[in-house]
Design an enzyme around this catalytic site. Structure first.
Site, short mmCIF file in Angstrom:
data_model
loop_
_atom_site.label_atom_id
_atom_site.label_comp_id
_atom_site.label_asym_id
_atom_site.label_seq_id
_atom_site.Cartn_x
_atom_site.Cartn_y
_atom_site.Cartn_z
N ALA A 13 -20.33 -18.39 27.60
CA ALA A 13 -21.05 -18.50 26.32
C ALA A 13 -22.20 -19.49 26.42
O ALA A 13 -23.37 -19.11 26.47
CB ALA A 13 -20.09 -18.89 25.20
N ALA A 43 -17.60 -11.23 25.73
CA ALA A 43 -17.23 -11.51 24.34
C ALA A 43 -15.72 -11.75 24.27
O ALA A 43 -14.95 -10.83 23.99
CB ALA A 43 -17.64 -10.36 23.45
N CYS A 45 -14.00 -13.15 22.08
CA CYS A 45 -13.44 -12.89 20.75
C CYS A 45 -13.03 -11.43 20.59
O CYS A 45 -12.29 -11.09 19.66
CB CYS A 45 -14.44 -13.29 19.67
SG CYS A 45 -16.04 -12.46 19.82
#
Length: 403
Positions: A13, A43, A45
């Protein structure tokens, strides 16, 4: 024109965002990323939704909105950034401004010089010292290999029951993913209600009622004492009160920052082990920046240091780091402690301080709970909305909310 060498350790990130932003605003810089894993800018998440088969292909978690996979070739050809995957940084030599790193496959060492170094080393899941935590089908969910392994196990058709140890954000998102795939799920947490860092106990009781309605068992206030196995494969979980069957176990009890490199290099660390940075994301060495899950931030309401490891925060900090290396002088103001998740038919969020945190910070908190509908009663799809607002009695300032 100054061809400054910028070396970034970590390519998920904060590190990937720093590299991409810096490539745009200072294209003449020499930017290199060292990433110990094989996947970049993924990603995380989305992992629970990948496990739950809402996201079908893992490549959807590592590609741009246009479907281009963000791999080393993408960063080289599109961003003009050199990326070395499977490359583990092992030592920072601040005096000579270089980093020693080894190839994860061969162990071969290389030295990478820098003018500015960025530490985006992230965090790692805690694997508590419970007997049986090394059995087959005992998972954490933090990296792409973790997600691929969990999805493979579920796709085998052999997973009928699962125990999730830890009722935080990751644990509860996986609860929905497993239940939606027809797995009988039990959740165990040392605290009495789910999502204790997100909402208070009364809201937690609402969450507990909602998940029980979907066939999920919740055992709060219990301590896991052992993970039981048969033939090297997990078969159940023992707590201090009961035994639960399990064909799969998820350990979701928290994370710790990856800061051993910074510590060994003599950089200043906070008491909780995170790296101390200023408003420009500089460490105690002005040539070294840090951001993401490995650093301490500032709470915007209290002004005090706080650790809030979130992907959204990491991306914002990466932009600030890039701006400062390029000479723009941007500041990172801090965080509010905002978090949100979807859990079955509920959406749960919080921001700011709860009553306990407000009192500890020296406020005189008062709160109110409002029950309302989320749209006019005559509109189709009307649903219930519950809001707790927390204010400071003295200043009459709103300082927190749970929804």
């Amino acid at each position: 024109m100054d061809r400054k060498k910028v070396l970034i350790i970590g390519g998920v990130a904060c590190g990937a965002k720093t590299a991409a932003r810096l490539a745009r605003i200072a294209p003449h810089f020499d930017i290199t990323v060292l990433e110990r894993g094989e996947h970049l800018s993924f990603a995380g998440c989305g992992f629970p939704y990948f496990v739950g088969d809402v996201v079908r292909e893992y490549k959807d978690l590592v590609c741009t909105p246009l479907g281009i996979i963000r791999d080393a070739n993408f960063f080289r050809t599109v961003k003009n950034v050199t990326v070395h995957t499977g490359c583990l940084a092992t030592k920072i030599d601040r005096e000579n401004k270089c980093v020693v790193a080894s190839d994860a496959a061969t162990g071969e060492e290389r030295t990478f010089p820098y003018d500015n170094l960025v530490l985006a080393t992230g965090a790692s899941p805690i694997r508590p010292p419970i007997p049986g935590n090394d059995l087959n089908r005992v998972f954490t969910l933090w990296t792409m290999p973790d997600a691929l392994a969990m999805k493979s196990a579920l796709s085998s058709g052999n997973i009928k029951s699962a125990v999730v140890i830890g009722a935080g954000l990751i644990g509860m998102e996986v609860v929905e993913a497993l239940a939606d795939r027809g797995v009988k799920v039990s959740v165990v947490d040392f605290l009495p209600t789910p999502l204790p860092a997100l909402v208070g106990e009364d809201f937690g009781l609402r969450v507990m009622k909602a998940i029980k309605a979907r066939g999920v068992d919740f055992y709060g206030g219990e301590k896991v004492t052992e993970i039981i196995g048969e033939g090297g494969v997990v078969a159940g979980v023992k707590t201090d009160r009961r035994s639960l069957p399990a064909d799969m176990v998820l350990l979701a009890v928290g994370i710790r920052p990856n800061t051993s490199l910074a510590r060994d290099a003599g950089l200043e660390l906070a008491p909780n082990g995170t790296i101390v940075v200023d408003d420009h994301m500089r460490t105690s060495d002005p040539s070294v920046y840090a951001g993401g899950d490995c650093v301490i931030s500032k709470n915007l309401i209290t002004g005090r240091p706080v650790w809030q490891p979130m992907g959204s925060t990491a991306n914002r900090e990466g932009r600030v780091i890039a701006d400062n290396i390029a000479g723009y002088g941007t500041s990172f103001s801090g965080v509010l402690g905002t978090g949100i998740l979807k859990l079955f038919n509920l959406t749960i969020g919080r921001t700011g301080l709860n009553e306990g945190q407000a009192k500890e910070a020296g406020f005189d908190p008062v709160s109110i709970v409002v029950e309302e509908q989320d749209r006019p009663h005559f509109m189709p799809g009307m649903g219930d909305l519950t809001i707790r607002l927390v204010a400071d009695r003295t200043s009459r300032r709103i300082i927190g909310a749970q929804i």
